[in-house]
Design a protein around this motif. Structure first.
Motif, PDB file in Angstrom:
ATOM      1  N   GLU A 266      -3.485 -20.519  23.735  1.00 25.34           N
ATOM      2  CA  GLU A 266      -3.418 -21.428  24.882  1.00 25.34           C
ATOM      3  C   GLU A 266      -1.997 -21.917  25.112  1.00 25.34           C
ATOM      4  N   ARG A 267      -1.270 -22.189  24.032  1.00 25.19           N
ATOM      5  CA  ARG A 267       0.122 -22.633  24.192  1.00 25.19           C
ATOM      6  C   ARG A 267       0.973 -21.521  24.789  1.00 25.19           C
ATOM      7  N   ALA A 268       0.759 -20.294  24.346  1.00 22.07           N
ATOM      8  CA  ALA A 268       1.534 -19.182  24.901  1.00 22.07           C
ATOM      9  C   ALA A 268       1.231 -18.985  26.377  1.00 22.07           C
ATOM     10  N   LEU A 269      -0.045 -19.111  26.746  1.00 25.57           N
ATOM     11  CA  LEU A 269      -0.407 -18.939  28.158  1.00 25.57           C
ATOM     12  C   LEU A 269       0.143 -20.078  29.009  1.00 25.57           C
ATOM     13  N   ALA A 270       0.177 -21.306  28.437  1.00 15.93           N
ATOM     14  CA  ALA A 270       0.713 -22.429  29.197  1.00 15.93           C
ATOM     15  C   ALA A 270       2.189 -22.259  29.503  1.00 15.93           C
ATOM     16  N   GLY A 271       2.904 -21.530  28.665  1.00 14.28           N
ATOM     17  CA  GLY A 271       4.321 -21.298  28.911  1.00 14.28           C
ATOM     18  C   GLY A 271       4.605 -20.143  29.846  1.00 14.28           C
ATOM     19  N   MET A 272       3.575 -19.424  30.288  1.00 14.01           N
ATOM     20  CA  MET A 272       3.748 -18.297  31.208  1.00 14.01           C
ATOM     21  C   MET A 272       3.495 -18.772  32.633  1.00 14.01           C
ATOM     22  N   ALA A 273       4.473 -18.559  33.488  1.00 10.33           N
ATOM     23  CA  ALA A 273       4.368 -19.076  34.861  1.00 10.33           C
ATOM     24  C   ALA A 273       3.330 -18.327  35.690  1.00 10.33           C
ATOM     25  N   ASP A 274       2.987 -17.094  35.329  1.00  8.43           N
ATOM     26  CA  ASP A 274       2.092 -16.299  36.158  1.00  8.43           C
ATOM     27  C   ASP A 274       0.752 -16.032  35.484  1.00  8.43           C
ATOM     28  N   ALA A 275       0.367 -16.840  34.493  1.00  3.52           N
ATOM     29  CA  ALA A 275      -0.916 -16.662  33.800  1.00  3.52           C
ATOM     30  C   ALA A 275      -1.908 -17.708  34.270  1.00  3.52           C
ATOM     31  N   ALA A 276      -3.150 -17.311  34.441  1.00  2.00           N
ATOM     32  CA  ALA A 276      -4.218 -18.216  34.874  1.00  2.00           C
ATOM     33  C   ALA A 276      -5.519 -17.782  34.232  1.00  2.00           C
ATOM     34  N   ARG A 277      -6.437 -18.732  34.072  1.00  2.00           N
ATOM     35  CA  ARG A 277      -7.757 -18.469  33.519  1.00  2.00           C
ATOM     36  C   ARG A 277      -8.758 -18.255  34.645  1.00  2.00           C
ATOM     37  N   CYS A 278      -9.563 -17.221  34.515  1.00  2.32           N
ATOM     38  CA  CYS A 278     -10.609 -16.980  35.509  1.00  2.32           C
ATOM     39  C   CYS A 278     -11.642 -18.100  35.430  1.00  2.32           C
ATOM     40  N   ALA A 296      -9.641  -9.009  35.962  1.00  2.00           N
ATOM     41  CA  ALA A 296      -9.920  -7.613  35.624  1.00  2.00           C
ATOM     42  C   ALA A 296     -11.274  -7.446  34.960  1.00  2.00           C
ATOM     43  N   ARG A 297     -11.864  -8.537  34.449  1.00  2.00           N
ATOM     44  CA  ARG A 297     -13.154  -8.427  33.770  1.00  2.00           C
ATOM     45  C   ARG A 297     -14.320  -8.537  34.741  1.00  2.00           C
ATOM     46  N   CYS A 298     -14.337  -9.604  35.562  1.00  2.00           N
ATOM     47  CA  CYS A 298     -15.458  -9.808  36.489  1.00  2.00           C
ATOM     48  C   CYS A 298     -15.086  -9.538  37.939  1.00  2.00           C
ATOM     49  N   LEU A 299     -13.814  -9.149  38.221  1.00  2.00           N
ATOM     50  CA  LEU A 299     -13.342  -8.768  39.557  1.00  2.00           C
ATOM     51  C   LEU A 299     -13.370  -9.916  40.550  1.00  2.00           C
ATOM     52  N   PHE A 300     -13.373 -11.159  40.075  1.00  2.00           N
ATOM     53  CA  PHE A 300     -13.366 -12.323  40.959  1.00  2.00           C
ATOM     54  C   PHE A 300     -11.939 -12.583  41.425  1.00  2.00           C
ATOM     55  N   VAL A 301     -11.749 -12.718  42.741  1.00  2.00           N
ATOM     56  CA  VAL A 301     -10.443 -13.041  43.328  1.00  2.00           C
ATOM     57  C   VAL A 301     -10.453 -14.533  43.646  1.00  2.00           C
ATOM     58  N   PHE A 302      -9.518 -15.268  43.066  1.00  2.00           N
ATOM     59  CA  PHE A 302      -9.557 -16.727  43.172  1.00  2.00           C
ATOM     60  C   PHE A 302      -8.158 -17.278  43.360  1.00  2.00           C
ATOM     61  N   CYS A 303      -8.119 -18.559  43.739  1.00  2.00           N
ATOM     62  CA  CYS A 303      -6.863 -19.286  43.887  1.00  2.00           C
ATOM     63  C   CYS A 303      -6.517 -19.911  42.546  1.00  2.00           C
ATOM     64  N   ALA A 304      -5.342 -19.625  42.025  1.00  2.00           N
ATOM     65  CA  ALA A 304      -4.954 -20.142  40.722  1.00  2.00           C
ATOM     66  C   ALA A 304      -4.650 -21.634  40.751  1.00  2.00           C
ATOM     67  N   CYS A 306      -6.518 -24.104  42.617  1.00  2.00           N
ATOM     68  CA  CYS A 306      -7.724 -24.928  42.634  1.00  2.00           C
ATOM     69  C   CYS A 306      -8.904 -24.265  41.953  1.00  2.00           C
ATOM     70  N   GLY A 307      -8.829 -22.969  41.629  1.00  2.00           N
ATOM     71  CA  GLY A 307      -9.922 -22.291  40.963  1.00  2.00           C
ATOM     72  C   GLY A 307     -11.025 -21.830  41.879  1.00  2.00           C
ATOM     73  N   GLU A 308     -10.924 -22.067  43.176  1.00  2.00           N
ATOM     74  CA  GLU A 308     -11.938 -21.612  44.126  1.00  2.00           C
ATOM     75  C   GLU A 308     -11.644 -20.168  44.540  1.00  2.00           C
ATOM     76  N   GLY A 309     -12.578 -19.579  45.306  1.00  2.00           N
ATOM     77  CA  GLY A 309     -12.329 -18.251  45.835  1.00  2.00           C
ATOM     78  C   GLY A 309     -11.073 -18.218  46.688  1.00  2.00           C
ATOM     79  N   TRP A 310     -10.459 -17.058  46.766  1.00  2.00           N
ATOM     80  CA  TRP A 310      -9.186 -16.929  47.462  1.00  2.00           C
ATOM     81  C   TRP A 310      -9.345 -17.319  48.931  1.00  2.00           C
ATOM     82  N   HIS A 311      -8.499 -18.263  49.400  1.00  2.00           N
ATOM     83  CA  HIS A 311      -8.592 -18.803  50.760  1.00  2.00           C
ATOM     84  C   HIS A 311      -7.226 -18.692  51.434  1.00  2.00           C
ATOM     85  N   PRO A 312      -6.848 -17.514  51.911  1.00  2.00           N
ATOM     86  CA  PRO A 312      -5.519 -17.349  52.523  1.00  2.00           C
ATOM     87  C   PRO A 312      -5.387 -18.154  53.804  1.00  2.00           C
TER      88      PRO A 312
END
Length: 461
Positions: A266-278, A296-304, A306-312
């Motif tokens: 979790e600490r390593a992921l927090a230091g990565m600017a482009d990492a997010a949890r599904c 890549a696991r469940c193919l869900f496209v989301f907004c990093a 707010c965590g909601e589905g991608w809303h362009p």
């Protein structure tokens, strides 16, 4: 049946060895009898009593194996040892001395023709001996059999005593040991509890410092249970090197090590600017520059964000709006009602962002009143001399309401649409926006999501 004479001689010799070296220094390893296919079988024998209970050998061919543990002879002044990291020492006299060495094991295999026709097969093992040194000692024992006239006679006791006396011949002091063997042999003063501890109870960290395992184990347990990974460092003043994973694996139990592994991830992921949890399966994803991520696991496209589905093209909804949508779902509200609620929240958030940006631009304009911004000027070659006084070319006066004229939604500056392109950029504040709906397009990629068949037209009215 096998040769009863050879069997009786072997059993008698093993009985005598057991009385000399005791239970801790001698043991029966196995009694093997090959079957018709050549596989070793036979009765389970792991004690001298079971062996003595057999009146005769179990077959025509058999092999008895045993082991003898010996304390090698060490000079009264001790023996000097040196690890791989001590090769740069000035001399052999600088190597630390130890009063004793770990035991050395002699393993013997007695065939059915022992001792008359075939000698015993001998093997030497010790933590402080390399494979080459152990092979050299085994060769010395073979030479000692002929030199001492042991051929055709019971030889195990004589060979064991010769090994005890000559154990240091193949590795003369200072002993060249591996780092682990040198650690176990020496005694170390722990810098935490300030007590001397044998090497078998100490741990060498990756930085080279040595502390007793009990102190390091207590420190690691407290740091992992509290989640303070920064405390898992070398206690040596001025060092503070972090503990390596193999060291922590040896200090912690399985549950605590799994917790440390999860916290470190979790600490390593927090230091990565482009990492997010599904938000659906908690898998690690990579977000793009528009905060869009695809699992890549469940193919869900989301907004990093707010965590909601991608809303362009729409702002993120607040936590209060998401909570209200959950209340609607619990109350039996349909998907259309929840979607309308979230869309209204996004519209309100977009308008609030526009209002904040416009207020900031007006405040900046009041602070810079009396100054004219003419944009960046092209560089002038030095050989042309100083730049003459330059004024911007005259422009036609723009008024609100004119065709093709709109105010910047960020700072209010009047702008003229160029070539019918509805994607405009304000020359005063640099904000990008849509000429038709006045929506701000602050990030790269927003225009591609905003203009299209389902959005505003990029060209034309």
């Amino acid at each position: 049946m096998g040769d009863a004479g050879g069997w009786e001689v072997a059993v008698e010799e093993l009985t005598v060895l057991a009385s000399i070296y005791g239970e801790e220094g001698f043991g029966i390893a196995a009694l093997s009898v090959p079957d018709g296919a050549g596989e070793a079988t036979g009765p389970v024998i792991n004690s001298l009593e079971q062996l003595a209970a057999l009146d005769a050998p179990p077959g025509p061919r058999w092999t008895l194996s045993c082991w003898i543990v010996l304390e090698p002879d060490v000079p009264e002044a001790g023996v000097r040892v040196r690890g791989p990291s001590d090769e740069s020492a000035s001399g052999d006299n600088d190597a630390p001395a130890v009063a004793g060495l770990p035991p050395i094991a002699l393993r013997a295999w007695l065939p059915e023709s022992y001792p008359g026709a075939s000698p015993a097969s001998l093997s030497v093992e010790a933590d402080w001996l390399s494979e080459e040194q152990a092979a050299a000692l085994e060769a010395q024992l073979d030479e000692n059999r002929a030199a001492a006239g042991l051929e055709g006679l019971p030889e195990l006791w004589a060979q064991a005593e010769a090994l005890r006396e000559r154990a240091l011949d193949c590795n003369p002091p200072p002993l060249r040991l591996s780092s682990d063997a040198a650690l176990r042999l020496a005694e170390h003063a722990c810098g935490v509890c300030l007590e001397a501890a044998p090497g078998s109870r100490c741990v060498r960290l990756g930085c080279g410092h040595v502390y007793c395992a009990d102190c390091l184990r207590a420190q690691a347990a407290v740091g992992v249970s509290s989640g303070d990974l920064d405390s898992l460092r070398c206690p040596e003043p001025g060092c503070r090197a972090p503990y390596e994973a193999p060291v922590l694996r040896g200090l912690l139990d399985a549950e605590a090590f799994a917790r440390w592994d999860a916290l470190a991830l979790e600490r390593a992921l927090a230091g990565m600017a482009d990492a997010a949890r599904c938000p659906r399966c908690a898998a690690v994803c990579v977000e793009d520059e528009d905060a869009c991520a695809r699992c890549a696991r469940c193919l869900f496209v989301f907004c990093a964000l707010c965590g909601e589905g991608w809303h362009p093209g729409r702002a993120c909804v607040s936590a209060a709006a998401r909570l209200e949508a959950l209340r609607l779902r619990a109350a039996g509200g349909g998907a259309a009602a929840r979607a309308a609620l979230l869309r209204a929240e996004q519209d309100a958030a977009s308008l609030a962002a526009i209002a904040r940006a416009r207020g900031a631009a007006r405040a900046a304009a009041r602070r810079t009143r009396g100054f004219a911004w003419r944009g960046p000027q092209p560089r002038r070659p030095a050989e042309l001399g100083p730049r003459p006084h330059h004024r911007p070319p005259p422009r036609r006066r723009l008024r609100a309401g004119q065709r093709g004229v709109a105010g910047c939604p960020s700072c209010g500056q009047l702008l003229e649409r160029e070539a019918g392109n509805n994607h405009a950029r304000c020359w005063a504040c640099g904000a990008g926006f849509c000429f038709l709906c006045r929506a701000l397009l602050p990030r790269r990629g927003d225009a591609a999501a905003h203009f299209g068949p389902r959005g505003c037209r990029q060209h034309g009215d």
